[in-house]
Design a protein around this motif. Structure first.
Motif, PDB file in Angstrom:
ATOM      1  N   VAL A 320      15.616  -2.831  24.961  1.00 53.76           N
ATOM      2  CA  VAL A 320      16.408  -3.977  25.428  1.00 53.76           C
ATOM      3  C   VAL A 320      15.533  -5.215  25.565  1.00 53.76           C
ATOM      4  O   VAL A 320      15.930  -6.327  25.200  1.00 53.76           O
ATOM      5  CB  VAL A 320      17.098  -3.625  26.765  1.00 53.76           C
ATOM      6  CG1 VAL A 320      17.713  -4.862  27.395  1.00 53.76           C
ATOM      7  CG2 VAL A 320      18.162  -2.574  26.548  1.00 53.76           C
ATOM      8  N   GLU A 321      14.327  -5.039  26.094  1.00 55.64           N
ATOM      9  CA  GLU A 321      13.414  -6.180  26.224  1.00 55.64           C
ATOM     10  C   GLU A 321      13.070  -6.756  24.859  1.00 55.64           C
ATOM     11  O   GLU A 321      12.999  -7.978  24.676  1.00 55.64           O
ATOM     12  CB  GLU A 321      12.144  -5.733  26.943  1.00 55.64           C
ATOM     13  CG  GLU A 321      11.173  -6.889  27.185  1.00 55.64           C
ATOM     14  CD  GLU A 321       9.787  -6.413  27.565  1.00 55.64           C
ATOM     15  OE1 GLU A 321       9.126  -7.110  28.347  1.00 55.64           O
ATOM     16  OE2 GLU A 321       9.364  -5.363  27.056  1.00 55.64           O
ATOM     17  N   GLU A 322      12.865  -5.881  23.861  1.00 53.18           N
ATOM     18  CA  GLU A 322      12.565  -6.350  22.511  1.00 53.18           C
ATOM     19  C   GLU A 322      13.707  -7.195  21.956  1.00 53.18           C
ATOM     20  O   GLU A 322      13.508  -8.288  21.410  1.00 53.18           O
ATOM     21  CB  GLU A 322      12.339  -5.128  21.611  1.00 53.18           C
ATOM     22  CG  GLU A 322      11.069  -5.222  20.774  1.00 53.18           C
ATOM     23  CD  GLU A 322      10.852  -3.956  19.979  1.00 53.18           C
ATOM     24  OE1 GLU A 322      11.379  -3.876  18.860  1.00 53.18           O
ATOM     25  OE2 GLU A 322      10.183  -3.055  20.504  1.00 53.18           O
ATOM     26  N   GLN A 323      14.913  -6.686  22.074  1.00 55.87           N
ATOM     27  CA  GLN A 323      16.075  -7.430  21.594  1.00 55.87           C
ATOM     28  C   GLN A 323      16.248  -8.743  22.343  1.00 55.87           C
ATOM     29  O   GLN A 323      16.647  -9.755  21.763  1.00 55.87           O
ATOM     30  CB  GLN A 323      17.340  -6.570  21.734  1.00 55.87           C
ATOM     31  CG  GLN A 323      17.354  -5.337  20.836  1.00 55.87           C
ATOM     32  CD  GLN A 323      17.403  -5.717  19.367  1.00 55.87           C
ATOM     33  OE1 GLN A 323      18.025  -6.706  18.985  1.00 55.87           O
ATOM     34  NE2 GLN A 323      16.723  -4.931  18.540  1.00 55.87           N
ATOM     35  N   ALA A 324      15.956  -8.726  23.642  1.00 53.43           N
ATOM     36  CA  ALA A 324      16.095  -9.959  24.426  1.00 53.43           C
ATOM     37  C   ALA A 324      15.111 -11.021  23.940  1.00 53.43           C
ATOM     38  O   ALA A 324      15.458 -12.204  23.840  1.00 53.43           O
ATOM     39  CB  ALA A 324      15.871  -9.658  25.907  1.00 53.43           C
ATOM     40  N   LEU A 325      13.895 -10.631  23.633  1.00 56.91           N
ATOM     41  CA  LEU A 325      12.916 -11.597  23.130  1.00 56.91           C
ATOM     42  C   LEU A 325      13.355 -12.173  21.789  1.00 56.91           C
ATOM     43  O   LEU A 325      13.188 -13.368  21.532  1.00 56.91           O
ATOM     44  CB  LEU A 325      11.551 -10.920  22.996  1.00 56.91           C
ATOM     45  CG  LEU A 325      10.870 -10.518  24.308  1.00 56.91           C
ATOM     46  CD1 LEU A 325       9.578  -9.767  24.037  1.00 56.91           C
ATOM     47  CD2 LEU A 325      10.599 -11.737  25.172  1.00 56.91           C
ATOM     48  N   ILE A 326      13.929 -11.341  20.935  1.00 62.80           N
ATOM     49  CA  ILE A 326      14.418 -11.844  19.638  1.00 62.80           C
ATOM     50  C   ILE A 326      15.553 -12.844  19.847  1.00 62.80           C
ATOM     51  O   ILE A 326      15.592 -13.919  19.233  1.00 62.80           O
ATOM     52  CB  ILE A 326      14.873 -10.665  18.764  1.00 62.80           C
ATOM     53  CG1 ILE A 326      13.669  -9.776  18.404  1.00 62.80           C
ATOM     54  CG2 ILE A 326      15.568 -11.162  17.498  1.00 62.80           C
ATOM     55  CD1 ILE A 326      14.057  -8.523  17.651  1.00 62.80           C
ATOM     56  N   ARG A 327      16.470 -12.512  20.722  1.00 64.03           N
ATOM     57  CA  ARG A 327      17.605 -13.411  20.963  1.00 64.03           C
ATOM     58  C   ARG A 327      17.167 -14.717  21.597  1.00 64.03           C
ATOM     59  O   ARG A 327      17.697 -15.781  21.286  1.00 64.03           O
ATOM     60  CB  ARG A 327      18.634 -12.702  21.829  1.00 64.03           C
ATOM     61  CG  ARG A 327      19.374 -11.598  21.099  1.00 64.03           C
ATOM     62  CD  ARG A 327      20.372 -10.899  21.982  1.00 64.03           C
ATOM     63  NE  ARG A 327      21.366 -11.824  22.492  1.00 64.03           N
ATOM     64  CZ  ARG A 327      22.377 -11.472  23.281  1.00 64.03           C
ATOM     65  NH1 ARG A 327      22.499 -10.209  23.644  1.00 64.03           N
ATOM     66  NH2 ARG A 327      23.236 -12.356  23.714  1.00 64.03           N
ATOM     67  N   THR A 329      14.286 -16.147  21.153  1.00 64.42           N
ATOM     68  CA  THR A 329      13.646 -16.923  20.094  1.00 64.42           C
ATOM     69  C   THR A 329      14.683 -17.585  19.200  1.00 64.42           C
ATOM     70  O   THR A 329      14.561 -18.765  18.828  1.00 64.42           O
ATOM     71  CB  THR A 329      12.743 -16.004  19.272  1.00 64.42           C
ATOM     72  OG1 THR A 329      11.794 -15.374  20.141  1.00 64.42           O
ATOM     73  CG2 THR A 329      11.990 -16.797  18.212  1.00 64.42           C
ATOM     74  N   GLN A 330      15.717 -16.842  18.814  1.00 61.57           N
ATOM     75  CA  GLN A 330      16.778 -17.423  17.991  1.00 61.57           C
ATOM     76  C   GLN A 330      17.510 -18.542  18.711  1.00 61.57           C
ATOM     77  O   GLN A 330      17.829 -19.574  18.113  1.00 61.57           O
ATOM     78  CB  GLN A 330      17.763 -16.324  17.588  1.00 61.57           C
ATOM     79  CG  GLN A 330      17.171 -15.272  16.668  1.00 61.57           C
ATOM     80  CD  GLN A 330      18.136 -14.132  16.413  1.00 61.57           C
ATOM     81  OE1 GLN A 330      19.163 -14.021  17.075  1.00 61.57           O
ATOM     82  NE2 GLN A 330      17.812 -13.269  15.457  1.00 61.57           N
ATOM     83  N   LEU A 331      17.745 -18.366  19.996  1.00 60.91           N
ATOM     84  CA  LEU A 331      18.425 -19.404  20.760  1.00 60.91           C
ATOM     85  C   LEU A 331      17.569 -20.659  20.857  1.00 60.91           C
ATOM     86  O   LEU A 331      18.075 -21.779  20.744  1.00 60.91           O
ATOM     87  CB  LEU A 331      18.757 -18.883  22.154  1.00 60.91           C
ATOM     88  CG  LEU A 331      19.459 -19.864  23.099  1.00 60.91           C
ATOM     89  CD1 LEU A 331      20.803 -20.271  22.532  1.00 60.91           C
ATOM     90  CD2 LEU A 331      19.633 -19.252  24.477  1.00 60.91           C
TER      91      LEU A 331
END
Length: 483
Positions: A320-327, A329-331
């Protein structure tokens, strides 16, 4: 708790946990729910979740009236300096306000939320099953009802009477004499909830014995009402039914609009009716697990849970933390793109020849090959030529005949030649407009082959020659007035 409330699974979880706790407990019947166990704490939180409105309806109005009138009651002769008649008068006042509280509590018994009714029914049924072997004994005859009143009064209504500011019933602590009055009233209500009118720990409370005896039947009826679930939670309460109807309309409207929202905006919508921010609670849990997993002092404990469901849960938190960092960055990239300014309008197609160049229309679309960011300027654009309906023109170099004057330091005696088609392409990009109070207006060097090259402009002046360095700053307004 928040996740279970949002998923509407809290009552089922509490019921299962209470079943294990009551049937597997080896303690005495009398001390079954006396201690602060996990079950009692969960029950307290559940009553707080679902019973806020019910609690205010039960004691809120009477409590605020007592505080507003600053009622001071004292029946303990060790605390009071008054004589016997004054103490008797205070006992009457205590009975009056206890009756006021009890009348209000009893009058709203049917407004008890169905979630609390289900919990109280579960507690009463479990205690009845545990004591059914001793059914003929009169010792535990009232124990199922007493367990219900222990949760409803000892852990919910009575604490709210003692500390109303903690339950949102009164702003701040009441005055000390009023607090003493609330303490005495809470003792009376709790004695009534224990279903034992003859037992009084303090001798000075003996004056309320008749009140307790007369109110016992009503208390038993109250316990039966709040521990009996309803098939329809809103049969006799049109206000609650209307509130439920409004909540359903709001939820349906949010569902219709959420399909067009971004993921971030969709997750920011709180869940009704308790306005819960589920992504926030999930983030709190995830961050707590990750923090603990990275603690050097807990590595030995983490090694011991390898291959267990808890280890799988920890790995899920890291995903979940990995996905949060990706999101995130995209935001951040999307916000950065949104902040870019649109380009200035430029000439879409340059006509052949200098005469046609003067009357060429200005395109409202940005250049396809290269766009220039649009910037606000404090200066107005030049006016269109007479008889022309075209919009105002931008500043171009003086090498183009019949165009508005631009700020340049070239020799005015030089005669420009007609530029070729390839040379005209260098003028398709307009001058970059800036605020004269902060930046200079740059010019562009003409392409090679022009007979009257434009000298490179100094960065700190508008119209002054480069050799006159003493007048660079003074010529700021002079170049503007020459227009």
């Amino acid at each position: 708790m928040s996740l279970a409330v949002a998923n509407d699974t809290l009552i089922k979880h509490v019921q299962d946990f209470a079943t294990r706790h009551v049937l597997e407990s080896a303690g005495s019947h009398q001390t079954l729910f006396r201690g602060n166990t996990v079950l009692t704490k969960i029950m307290e939180l559940s009553m707080t979740w679902y019973g806020k409105t019910f609690l205010d309806a039960s004691i809120g109005s009477v409590l605020r009236r007592l505080c507003a009138e600053k009622v001071a009651i004292e029946v303990d002769p060790m605390r009071s300096r008054k004589g016997g008649k004054d103490l008797e008068r205070n006992v009457d006042v205590l009975i009056y306000w206890s009756q006021e509280f009890w009348n209000q509590i009893y009058s709203v018994r049917n407004e008890c939320p169905n979630e609390l009714r289900r919990l109280f029914q579960t507690i009463r049924t479990l205690v009845e099953q545990r004591t059914k072997a001793e059914k003929g004994s009169t010792e535990h005859r009232d124990l199922p009802k007493q367990t219900v009143s222990a949760f409803c009064f000892l852990r919910f209504i009575v604490p709210a009477i003692l500390h109303p500011h903690l339950f949102g019933l009164y702003p701040g602590l009441p005055p000390e004499p009023v607090q003493r009055s609330l303490t005495l009233i809470a003792k009376v209500i709790q004695s009534l909830a224990n279903l034992n009118a003859s037992s009084q720990k303090e001798s000075f409370m003996a004056g309320v014995k008749d009140f307790l005896a007369n109110s016992l039947p009503a208390m038993q009826d109250y316990i039966a009402a709040v521990s009996s679930p309803l098939d329809d939670p809103y049969p006799s309460n049109p206000v609650a039914a209307m509130a439920r109807h409004n909540r359903l309309n709001i939820v349906n409207s949010l569902r219709e609009r959420s399909s067009n929202l971004t993921v971030l905006d969709r997750e920011a919508i709180p869940m009704l009716p308790h306005l819960l921010d589920i992504p926030r609670h999930l983030a709190i849990i995830t961050s707590a697990v990750i923090r603990s997993s990275r603690d050097p002092q807990l590595q030995a404990q983490l090694a011991s849970i390898k291959g267990t469901p808890l280890d799988a849960f920890v790995n899920k938190c890291f995903e979940v933390e990995e996905q949060a960092l990706i999101r995130v960055t995209q935001l951040a990239a999307k916000l950065s793109l949104d902040k870019r300014r649109p380009s200035l309008p430029v000439v879409s197609q340059m006509p052949q020849g200098p005469s046609a160049l003067a009357s060429a229309p200005v395109s409202s679309k940005p250049a396809t090959s290269r766009s220039t960011p649009k910037r606000k300027t404090l200066r107005p654009s030049t006016a269109p030529s007479s008889g022309s309906n075209s919009p105002a023109r931008r500043f171009f170099d003086d090498t183009m005949p019949n165009t508005p004057r631009v700020f340049s330091t070239r020799n005015r005696n030089d005669e420009p030649k007609s530029p070729s088609t390839s040379d005209l392409k260098s003028f398709r990009r307009p001058l970059h407009m800036k605020a004269p109070s902060t930046d200079s207006v740059p010019t562009y060097k003409p392409a090679q082959g022009l007979t009257s090259p434009t000298k490179e402009r100094p960065n700190d002046s508008f119209n002054d020659p480069p050799d006159d360095t003493t007048k660079r700053k003074k010529g700021l307004l002079r170049g503007i007035l020459r227009l």
